[in-house]
Design a protein around this motif. Structure first.
Motif, PDB file in Angstrom:
ATOM      1  N   ARG A 149       0.815   5.365   0.258  1.00 13.32           N
ATOM      2  CA  ARG A 149      -0.176   6.523   0.545  1.00 13.32           C
ATOM      3  C   ARG A 149       0.805   7.669  -0.061  1.00 13.32           C
ATOM      4  NH1 ARG A 149      -4.398   5.951   3.956  1.00 13.32           N
ATOM      5  NH2 ARG A 149      -4.156   7.849   5.016  1.00 13.32           N
ATOM      6  N   THR A 150      -0.094   8.492  -0.714  1.00 12.50           N
ATOM      7  CA  THR A 150       0.498   9.776  -1.226  1.00 12.50           C
ATOM      8  C   THR A 150      -0.307  11.016  -1.409  1.00 12.50           C
ATOM      9  OG1 THR A 150       1.688  10.604  -3.174  1.00 12.50           O
ATOM     10  CG2 THR A 150      -0.071   8.793  -3.504  1.00 12.50           C
ATOM     11  N   ARG A 180       0.980  -1.311   0.053  1.00 15.03           N
ATOM     12  CA  ARG A 180      -0.185   0.144  -0.180  1.00 15.03           C
ATOM     13  C   ARG A 180       0.857   1.125  -0.073  1.00 15.03           C
ATOM     14  NH1 ARG A 180      -5.552  -0.143   2.094  1.00 15.03           N
ATOM     15  NH2 ARG A 180      -5.013   2.201   2.152  1.00 15.03           N
ATOM     16  N   SER A 194      -3.201   4.817  -2.646  1.00 12.94           N
ATOM     17  CA  SER A 194      -4.445   5.422  -1.755  1.00 12.94           C
ATOM     18  C   SER A 194      -3.853   6.941  -1.312  1.00 12.94           C
ATOM     19  CB  SER A 194      -4.800   4.715  -0.399  1.00 12.94           C
ATOM     20  OG  SER A 194      -3.760   4.554   0.511  1.00 12.94           O
ATOM     21  N   GLU A 195      -5.165   7.581  -1.080  1.00 12.94           N
ATOM     22  CA  GLU A 195      -5.017   8.927  -0.844  1.00 12.94           C
ATOM     23  C   GLU A 195      -4.430   9.329   0.888  1.00 12.94           C
ATOM     24  OE1 GLU A 195      -7.789  13.110  -0.156  1.00 12.94           O
ATOM     25  OE2 GLU A 195      -8.388  11.243  -1.167  1.00 12.94           O
ATOM     26  N   ALA A 196      -3.190  10.059   1.104  1.00 15.26           N
ATOM     27  CA  ALA A 196      -2.826  10.157   2.509  1.00 15.26           C
ATOM     28  C   ALA A 196      -3.570  10.682   3.293  1.00 15.26           C
ATOM     29  CB  ALA A 196      -1.301  10.858   2.290  1.00 15.26           C
TER      30      ALA A 196
END
Length: 148
Positions: A80-81, A78, A146-148
């Motif tokens: 996250r960014t 996974r 996915s969105e951070a």
């Protein structure tokens, strides 16, 4: 033009190999990007050190490469960014980001130069990248961005 590869280049060879390419390709692409150095008698002596460094970090056998491929299948990666509107990323996911995410997920240490990203990863969602573990073994990694 005679060059000594310092990194693996698909279709040309491994680090430490002496290759002969066209002048423009060597002068404008391989040398400026650090993939190769010009061949000289002095540089010929560096080949041994390049090959020693390669063997230290390289997956030596096909069996070991298959073991690493099995480890990669079991890892859930996974990443996250930061994202903007519509699920678009600020920039793109790089091979170094993927190598760090695999390491953080409990997977094996991967050399970022062996990770091949087909299309740039610029959106949130599931993506697939391949890793050249050995000349005969290539593994795929499923990545969830996915969105951070």
């Amino acid at each position: 033009m005679k060059l000594i590869l310092t990194q693996q280049v698909s279709g040309l060879g491994e680090p430490g190999d002496v290759i002969d390419v066209r002048n423009g390709y060597g002068r404008n692409y391989l040398v400026p990007r650090g993939f190769a150095i010009r061949w000289t008698r002095g540089a010929e002596k560096e080949i041994e050190s390049i090959k020693k460094a390669r063997s230290a970090r390289e997956i030596a056998t096909v069996e070991h490469a298959k073991e690493v491929a099995e480890q990669l299948k079991a890892v859930r990666v996974r990443l996250r960014t930061r994202t903007g509107s519509g699920g678009r990323l600020f920039g793109a996911v790089t091979a170094a980001d993927i190598a760090e995410a695999v390491r953080a997920a409990g997977g094996p240490d991967l050399d970022r130069r062996r990770i091949e990203i087909g299309n740039p990863i610029k959106t949130v969602g599931d993506h697939r990248v391949s890793v050249r573990l050995h000349t005969e073994v290539t593994a795929t990694i499923d990545i969830n961005v996915s969105e951070a």
